[in-house]
Scaffold this motif. Structure first.
Motif, PDB file in Angstrom:
ATOM      1  N   GLU A  53       3.653 -42.035  17.375  1.00  0.00           N
ATOM      2  CA  GLU A  53       2.422 -41.712  18.097  1.00  0.00           C
ATOM      3  C   GLU A  53       2.320 -40.215  18.383  1.00  0.00           C
ATOM      4  OE1 GLU A  53       2.709 -44.266  21.502  1.00  0.00           O
ATOM      5  OE2 GLU A  53       1.711 -45.929  20.470  1.00  0.00           O
ATOM      6  N   ILE A  54       1.111 -39.671  18.177  1.00  0.00           N
ATOM      7  CA  ILE A  54       0.829 -38.258  18.408  1.00  0.00           C
ATOM      8  C   ILE A  54      -0.144 -38.141  19.574  1.00  0.00           C
ATOM      9  CG2 ILE A  54      -0.014 -36.108  17.407  1.00  0.00           C
ATOM     10  CD1 ILE A  54       2.491 -37.134  16.066  1.00  0.00           C
ATOM     11  N   TYR A  55       0.194 -37.290  20.556  1.00  0.00           N
ATOM     12  CA  TYR A  55      -0.610 -37.116  21.770  1.00  0.00           C
ATOM     13  C   TYR A  55      -1.170 -35.700  21.840  1.00  0.00           C
ATOM     14  CZ  TYR A  55       1.718 -41.406  23.319  1.00  0.00           C
ATOM     15  OH  TYR A  55       2.189 -42.695  23.415  1.00  0.00           O
ATOM     16  N   ASN A  56      -2.200 -35.524  22.660  1.00  0.00           N
ATOM     17  CA  ASN A  56      -2.669 -34.167  22.942  1.00  0.00           C
ATOM     18  C   ASN A  56      -1.932 -33.634  24.164  1.00  0.00           C
ATOM     19  OD1 ASN A  56      -3.894 -35.261  25.215  1.00  0.00           O
ATOM     20  ND2 ASN A  56      -5.960 -35.209  24.354  1.00  0.00           N
ATOM     21  N   GLU A  57      -2.219 -32.388  24.547  1.00  0.00           N
ATOM     22  CA  GLU A  57      -1.472 -31.765  25.638  1.00  0.00           C
ATOM     23  C   GLU A  57      -1.732 -32.417  26.991  1.00  0.00           C
ATOM     24  OE1 GLU A  57      -4.775 -28.147  25.797  1.00  0.00           O
ATOM     25  OE2 GLU A  57      -2.670 -27.731  25.401  1.00  0.00           O
ATOM     26  N   TYR A 109      -0.442 -30.543  19.451  1.00  0.00           N
ATOM     27  CA  TYR A 109      -0.063 -31.946  19.335  1.00  0.00           C
ATOM     28  C   TYR A 109       1.325 -32.163  19.942  1.00  0.00           C
ATOM     29  CZ  TYR A 109      -3.927 -32.121  15.990  1.00  0.00           C
ATOM     30  OH  TYR A 109      -5.153 -32.027  15.390  1.00  0.00           O
ATOM     31  N   ARG A 110       1.529 -33.313  20.551  1.00  0.00           N
ATOM     32  CA  ARG A 110       2.772 -33.617  21.254  1.00  0.00           C
ATOM     33  C   ARG A 110       3.384 -34.947  20.804  1.00  0.00           C
ATOM     34  NH1 ARG A 110       0.656 -28.867  23.505  1.00  0.00           N
ATOM     35  NH2 ARG A 110       1.911 -28.210  25.285  1.00  0.00           N
ATOM     36  N   LEU A 111       4.699 -35.006  20.936  1.00  0.00           N
ATOM     37  CA  LEU A 111       5.445 -36.258  20.878  1.00  0.00           C
ATOM     38  C   LEU A 111       5.837 -36.635  22.302  1.00  0.00           C
ATOM     39  CD1 LEU A 111       7.986 -36.177  17.888  1.00  0.00           C
ATOM     40  CD2 LEU A 111       5.738 -37.242  17.992  1.00  0.00           C
ATOM     41  N   LYS A 112       5.893 -37.932  22.578  1.00  0.00           N
ATOM     42  CA  LYS A 112       6.312 -38.397  23.906  1.00  0.00           C
ATOM     43  C   LYS A 112       7.726 -38.955  23.826  1.00  0.00           C
ATOM     44  CE  LYS A 112       3.432 -40.525  26.642  1.00  0.00           C
ATOM     45  NZ  LYS A 112       2.557 -41.562  27.269  1.00  0.00           N
ATOM     46  N   HIS A 113       8.586 -38.469  24.717  1.00  0.00           N
ATOM     47  CA  HIS A 113       9.949 -38.982  24.789  1.00  0.00           C
ATOM     48  C   HIS A 113       9.903 -40.423  25.302  1.00  0.00           C
ATOM     49  CE1 HIS A 113      14.184 -39.377  25.845  1.00  0.00           C
ATOM     50  NE2 HIS A 113      14.409 -38.272  25.138  1.00  0.00           N
ATOM     51  N   LEU A 114      10.549 -41.333  24.590  1.00  0.00           N
ATOM     52  CA  LEU A 114      10.441 -42.753  24.910  1.00  0.00           C
ATOM     53  C   LEU A 114      11.040 -43.081  26.270  1.00  0.00           C
ATOM     54  CD1 LEU A 114      11.236 -44.394  21.445  1.00  0.00           C
ATOM     55  CD2 LEU A 114       9.009 -43.990  22.510  1.00  0.00           C
ATOM     56  N   GLU A 115      12.079 -42.377  26.698  1.00  0.00           N
ATOM     57  CA  GLU A 115      12.741 -42.698  27.954  1.00  0.00           C
ATOM     58  C   GLU A 115      12.136 -41.971  29.147  1.00  0.00           C
ATOM     59  OE1 GLU A 115      16.888 -41.977  27.486  1.00  0.00           O
ATOM     60  OE2 GLU A 115      17.170 -43.562  25.978  1.00  0.00           O
ATOM     61  N   THR A 116      11.867 -40.679  28.981  1.00  0.00           N
ATOM     62  CA  THR A 116      11.375 -39.887  30.112  1.00  0.00           C
ATOM     63  C   THR A 116       9.855 -39.776  30.176  1.00  0.00           C
ATOM     64  OG1 THR A 116      11.417 -37.776  28.885  1.00  0.00           O
ATOM     65  CG2 THR A 116      13.471 -38.497  29.946  1.00  0.00           C
ATOM     66  N   GLY A 117       9.186 -40.022  29.069  1.00  0.00           N
ATOM     67  CA  GLY A 117       7.738 -39.870  29.026  1.00  0.00           C
ATOM     68  C   GLY A 117       7.294 -38.425  28.913  1.00  0.00           C
ATOM     69  N   ALA A 118       8.236 -37.498  28.792  1.00  0.00           N
ATOM     70  CA  ALA A 118       7.908 -36.080  28.673  1.00  0.00           C
ATOM     71  C   ALA A 118       7.231 -35.797  27.337  1.00  0.00           C
ATOM     72  CB  ALA A 118       9.175 -35.235  28.808  1.00  0.00           C
ATOM     73  N   LEU A 119       6.259 -34.883  27.371  1.00  0.00           N
ATOM     74  CA  LEU A 119       5.540 -34.498  26.153  1.00  0.00           C
ATOM     75  C   LEU A 119       6.152 -33.229  25.588  1.00  0.00           C
ATOM     76  CD1 LEU A 119       1.879 -35.063  27.390  1.00  0.00           C
ATOM     77  CD2 LEU A 119       3.194 -36.546  25.858  1.00  0.00           C
ATOM     78  N   HIS A 120       6.414 -33.230  24.273  1.00  0.00           N
ATOM     79  CA  HIS A 120       7.036 -32.082  23.626  1.00  0.00           C
ATOM     80  C   HIS A 120       6.155 -31.611  22.468  1.00  0.00           C
ATOM     81  CE1 HIS A 120      10.676 -32.550  25.956  1.00  0.00           C
ATOM     82  NE2 HIS A 120      10.730 -33.839  25.613  1.00  0.00           N
ATOM     83  N   LEU A 121       5.973 -30.297  22.386  1.00  0.00           N
ATOM     84  CA  LEU A 121       5.091 -29.686  21.395  1.00  0.00           C
ATOM     85  C   LEU A 121       5.627 -29.883  19.979  1.00  0.00           C
ATOM     86  CD1 LEU A 121       2.615 -27.821  20.813  1.00  0.00           C
ATOM     87  CD2 LEU A 121       4.213 -25.882  20.984  1.00  0.00           C
TER      88      LEU A 121
END
Length: 240
Positions: A53-57, A109-121
């Motif tokens: 899954e790809i997220y926005n900022e 575009y961001r990836l979301k960490h599955l455990e922490t929910g943090a968004l990474h560029l």
């Protein structure tokens, strides 16, 4: 109503024809590695899958990595780049695969960490896949319908039989070469979905000096001039 019959154009008793060359490339992305920026500006590689899954900022889901890669691969600027690289490759007929890196950090575009929910560029995409190059020789025969001159020949594209038709507009100094299938396509064309990643259109892509529209490199209207001699015996950059 009488049907208008084409009249073949001849010079000194010989039918006038022009030889052109058309490149055909096929490529399919198979894998993608995402270069992601995490804590302390560290860059790591993440093996992506089609459903990544790809997220926005802001944290809203935009779409999947599979959709992102497919939209990127179908951009006209990408196709032209691949075609140019393949055309000038010394072993182009033996090409079987491609790999390309694309910087997309400016799109946010961001990836979301599955455990922490943090968004990474997502900083960069490293895409690999299958690739095939073919070149078709077209021997276009000239004919007239009334006062209009055109050229045509039968030749396949994507393994599908078809007809090529060339016309020119001397006033606008433009030439047009079009293709129409005359049989059932052997390669299924996927329906175009609504773009989920329109920001891809704004990406800078390498542009080669020789990769110019025909109007920038000469008088395109003469391309289908039946009275212009065809002096080229081998393919050259102007034939493609």
């Amino acid at each position: 109503m009488d049907a208008v019959q084409p009249e073949l154009i001849e010079v000194d008793g010989r039918q006038v024809a022009r030889r052109l060359y058309v490149d055909e490339i096929r490529y399919t992305p198979k894998a993608c590695v995402l270069v992601v920026q995490v804590e302390n500006d560290q860059l790591i590689n993440v093996e992506g899958t089609a459903d990544t899954e790809i997220y926005n900022e802001s944290g809203h889901l935009i779409g999947s990595l599979g959709q992102l890669v497919i939209e990127l691969a179908h951009l006209e600027k990408v196709t032209r780049y691949f075609n140019f690289e393949a055309h000038h490759h010394p072993e182009r007929d033996a090409l079987k695969a491609f790999e390309v890196g694309v910087d997309i950090h400016q799109l946010g575009y961001r990836l979301k960490h599955l455990e922490t929910g943090a968004l990474h560029l997502v900083v960069r995409l490293l895409i690999t896949g299958s690739f095939e190059y073919k070149q078709h020789e077209l021997n276009l025969a000239f004919a007239k319908i009334g006062e209009r001159t055109y050229a045509s020949t039968e030749s396949p594209l994507l393994d599908t039989p078809g007809v090529w038709v060339g016309t020119s507009n001397p006033t606008a100094k433009q030439a047009k070469l079009s293709w129409r299938s005359i049989g059932k396509p052997k390669v299924a064309l996927q329906p175009v979905e609504e773009a989920r990643f329109p920001g891809l259109m704004d990406l800078d892509w390498p542009r080669h000096p020789k990769d110019q529209p025909s109007s920038e490199s000469g008088d395109a209207s003469r391309l289908f001039d039946p009275l212009q001699p065809d002096s080229a015996n081998e393919p050259n950059d102007h034939d493609r």
